[in-house]
Design an enzyme around this catalytic site. Structure first.
Site, PDB file in Angstrom:
ATOM      1  N   GLY A 239       0.764  -1.251   0.000  1.00 23.26           N
ATOM      2  CA  GLY A 239       0.000   0.000   0.000  1.00 23.26           C
ATOM      3  C   GLY A 239       0.790   1.293   0.000  1.00 23.26           C
ATOM      4  O   GLY A 239       0.315   2.317  -0.483  1.00 23.26           O
TER       5      GLY A 239
ATOM      6  N   GLU B  49       3.946   3.962   6.242  1.00 23.48           N
ATOM      7  CA  GLU B  49       2.709   3.184   6.073  1.00 23.48           C
ATOM      8  C   GLU B  49       1.712   3.954   5.218  1.00 23.48           C
ATOM      9  O   GLU B  49       1.702   5.191   5.233  1.00 23.48           O
ATOM     10  CB  GLU B  49       2.063   2.964   7.448  1.00 23.48           C
ATOM     11  CG  GLU B  49       2.454   1.685   8.140  1.00 23.48           C
ATOM     12  CD  GLU B  49       1.682   0.466   7.623  1.00 23.48           C
ATOM     13  OE1 GLU B  49       1.153   0.499   6.490  1.00 23.48           O
ATOM     14  OE2 GLU B  49       1.628  -0.527   8.364  1.00 23.48           O
ATOM     15  N   ASP B  50       0.856   3.234   4.531  1.00 23.51           N
ATOM     16  CA  ASP B  50      -0.260   3.869   3.837  1.00 23.51           C
ATOM     17  C   ASP B  50      -1.353   4.241   4.831  1.00 23.51           C
ATOM     18  O   ASP B  50      -1.865   5.344   4.818  1.00 23.51           O
ATOM     19  CB  ASP B  50      -0.816   2.955   2.728  1.00 23.51           C
ATOM     20  CG  ASP B  50      -1.128   1.543   3.218  1.00 23.51           C
ATOM     21  OD1 ASP B  50      -0.772   1.200   4.363  1.00 23.51           O
ATOM     22  OD2 ASP B  50      -1.737   0.777   2.448  1.00 23.51           O
TER      23      ASP B  50
ATOM     24  N   ASP C  40      -4.863   1.377  10.938  1.00 28.00           N
ATOM     25  CA  ASP C  40      -6.262   1.126  11.305  1.00 28.00           C
ATOM     26  C   ASP C  40      -6.288   0.696  12.780  1.00 28.00           C
ATOM     27  O   ASP C  40      -6.265   1.537  13.673  1.00 28.00           O
ATOM     28  CB  ASP C  40      -6.787   0.044  10.345  1.00 28.00           C
ATOM     29  CG  ASP C  40      -8.263  -0.216  10.464  1.00 28.00           C
ATOM     30  OD1 ASP C  40      -8.902   0.396  11.333  1.00 28.00           O
ATOM     31  OD2 ASP C  40      -8.805  -1.029   9.710  1.00 28.00           O
TER      32      ASP C  40
ATOM     33  N   LYS D  44      -6.759   6.048  11.181  1.00 22.13           N
ATOM     34  CA  LYS D  44      -8.148   5.998  11.657  1.00 22.13           C
ATOM     35  C   LYS D  44      -8.096   5.995  13.186  1.00 22.13           C
ATOM     36  O   LYS D  44      -8.013   4.932  13.804  1.00 22.13           O
ATOM     37  CB  LYS D  44      -8.827   4.717  11.163  1.00 22.13           C
ATOM     38  CG  LYS D  44      -9.010   4.614   9.662  1.00 22.13           C
ATOM     39  CD  LYS D  44      -9.696   3.282   9.319  1.00 22.13           C
ATOM     40  CE  LYS D  44      -9.783   3.066   7.828  1.00 22.13           C
ATOM     41  NZ  LYS D  44     -10.244   1.702   7.484  1.00 22.13           N
TER      42      LYS D  44
ATOM     43  N   VAL E  63     -11.192   2.741   2.705  1.00 13.41           N
ATOM     44  CA  VAL E  63     -10.732   3.646   1.644  1.00 13.41           C
ATOM     45  C   VAL E  63      -9.889   2.915   0.605  1.00 13.41           C
ATOM     46  O   VAL E  63      -9.303   1.863   0.880  1.00 13.41           O
ATOM     47  CB  VAL E  63      -9.936   4.847   2.217  1.00 13.41           C
ATOM     48  CG1 VAL E  63     -10.837   5.765   3.020  1.00 13.41           C
ATOM     49  CG2 VAL E  63      -8.757   4.385   3.058  1.00 13.41           C
TER      50      VAL E  63
ATOM     51  N   ASP F   7      -5.829  -0.719  -1.952  1.00 15.87           N
ATOM     52  CA  ASP F   7      -6.636  -1.531  -2.872  1.00 15.87           C
ATOM     53  C   ASP F   7      -7.984  -1.957  -2.290  1.00 15.87           C
ATOM     54  O   ASP F   7      -8.187  -1.928  -1.071  1.00 15.87           O
ATOM     55  CB  ASP F   7      -5.876  -2.807  -3.251  1.00 15.87           C
ATOM     56  CG  ASP F   7      -5.872  -3.816  -2.116  1.00 15.87           C
ATOM     57  OD1 ASP F   7      -5.479  -3.450  -0.991  1.00 15.87           O
ATOM     58  OD2 ASP F   7      -6.299  -4.966  -2.339  1.00 15.87           O
TER      59      ASP F   7
ATOM     60  N   ARG G 292      -5.333   0.504  -6.751  1.00 12.99           N
ATOM     61  CA  ARG G 292      -4.095   1.092  -6.214  1.00 12.99           C
ATOM     62  C   ARG G 292      -3.593   2.239  -7.098  1.00 12.99           C
ATOM     63  O   ARG G 292      -2.879   3.119  -6.648  1.00 12.99           O
ATOM     64  CB  ARG G 292      -2.989   0.032  -6.138  1.00 12.99           C
ATOM     65  CG  ARG G 292      -3.239  -1.070  -5.132  1.00 12.99           C
ATOM     66  CD  ARG G 292      -1.983  -1.902  -4.941  1.00 12.99           C
ATOM     67  NE  ARG G 292      -2.243  -3.174  -4.275  1.00 12.99           N
ATOM     68  CZ  ARG G 292      -2.333  -3.327  -2.968  1.00 12.99           C
ATOM     69  NH1 ARG G 292      -2.212  -2.303  -2.168  1.00 12.99           N
ATOM     70  NH2 ARG G 292      -2.555  -4.513  -2.445  1.00 12.99           N
TER      71      ARG G 292
HETATM   72  P1  5GP Z   1      -4.096  -2.516  10.989  1.00 14.98           P
HETATM   73  O1  5GP Z   1      -3.158  -3.639  11.314  1.00 14.98           O
HETATM   74  O2  5GP Z   1      -3.634  -1.173  11.475  1.00 14.98           O
HETATM   75  O3  5GP Z   1      -5.497  -2.825  11.465  1.00 14.98           O
HETATM   76  O4  5GP Z   1      -4.244  -2.469   9.421  1.00 14.98           O
HETATM   77  C1  5GP Z   1      -3.243  -2.011   8.630  1.00 14.98           C
HETATM   78  C2  5GP Z   1      -3.351  -2.534   7.229  1.00 14.98           C
HETATM   79  O5  5GP Z   1      -4.692  -2.902   6.885  1.00 14.98           O
HETATM   80  C3  5GP Z   1      -2.969  -1.462   6.239  1.00 14.98           C
HETATM   81  O6  5GP Z   1      -1.592  -1.468   5.976  1.00 14.98           O
HETATM   82  C4  5GP Z   1      -3.819  -1.813   5.030  1.00 14.98           C
HETATM   83  O7  5GP Z   1      -3.143  -2.768   4.242  1.00 14.98           O
HETATM   84  C5  5GP Z   1      -5.048  -2.440   5.613  1.00 14.98           C
HETATM   85  N1  5GP Z   1      -6.161  -1.475   5.746  1.00 14.98           N
HETATM   86  C6  5GP Z   1      -6.665  -0.932   6.881  1.00 14.98           C
HETATM   87  N2  5GP Z   1      -7.680  -0.089   6.624  1.00 14.98           N
HETATM   88  C7  5GP Z   1      -7.815  -0.082   5.281  1.00 14.98           C
HETATM   89  C8  5GP Z   1      -8.685   0.626   4.383  1.00 14.98           C
HETATM   90  O8  5GP Z   1      -9.557   1.430   4.747  1.00 14.98           O
HETATM   91  N3  5GP Z   1      -8.491   0.386   3.053  1.00 14.98           N
HETATM   92  C9  5GP Z   1      -7.560  -0.484   2.581  1.00 14.98           C
HETATM   93  N4  5GP Z   1      -7.471  -0.630   1.261  1.00 14.98           N
HETATM   94  N5  5GP Z   1      -6.725  -1.164   3.392  1.00 14.98           N
HETATM   95  C10 5GP Z   1      -6.850  -0.963   4.724  1.00 14.98           C
END
Ligand code: 5GP
Length: 183
Positions: free
Chosen positions: A47, A101-102, A105, A133, A156, A162, A168
């Protein structure tokens, strides 16, 4: 503007113009904060590839770039399992590390990565994420230093992110349209 990806509706959330401006400011801040140091930027694939590409062009201090790949969401649901699919390619001992990071979450992926990187005893670890977020974060992560945009708890897509592997390449960032559940 509305678009469809894999039969799902999305609408515009952040325009590329805003992303560019914000990225420029973060770059300026990094140049100040890491003056006289040679940080290692670690992009989290897939991402972050567009964000890192734009960000690194704003960085004028001497720096290195490498990548890691972790398993992430399938569709809209977190698979719950985090795996290092492409491991750390560099010795990070005594280095200043900036994880790029992109999106953050729940923070689970980041926690996992910070712990892995810390095993190598870097001098410092900071996180630069394009999107955050805040409501979804399960724990405070003190390493999160640079944030492009705080966004609501919505799925998103675009600018590296993606939906089912698609989207992407979109320049702007879109959010999934809310669909009331039938139950
Ligand atoms: P976390 O471990 O913080 O819950 O999630 C991180 C990863 O989940 C990000 O690097 C991404 O790949 C994916 N992710 C979390 N939220 C989103 C979102 O709204 N859209 C997309 N496309 N990927 C997300």
């Amino acid at each position: 503007m509305n678009i469809q990806i894999d039969n799902k509706d999305f609408n515009l959330l952040i325009e590329y113009d805003q992303i560019k401006k914000r990225t420029r400011l973060i770059g300026i801040q990094l140049n100040v904060d890491y003056d006289n140091r040679v940080p290692v930027f670690i992009g989290v694939l897939n991402g972050s590839f567009l964000f890192l590409a734009d960000l690194i062009k704003e960085v004028t201090i001497s720096s290195e770039v490498t990548f890691v790949k972790v398993s992430s969401y399938e569709g809209e649901k977190n698979s719950g399992k985090i795996k290092l699919e492409l491991g750390l390619q560099m010795d990070l001992k005594d280095r200043d590390v900036i994880i790029v990071e992109d999106i953050v979450d729940t923070g689970a992926t980041l926690r996992f990565l910070i712990d892995k990187i810390s095993e190598q005893h870097p001098s410092s670890v900071a996180v630069c994420t394009l999107l955050l977020k805040p409501k979804m974060l399960k724990e405070a992560i003190k390493e999160i230093t640079y944030v492009g945009f705080e966004i609501p708890d919505e799925f998103v897509v675009g600018y590296g992110l993606d939906y089912n592997g698609l989207g992407r390449n979109l320049k702007d960032i879109y959010r999934a349209e809310y669909v009331p559940s039938e139950t």
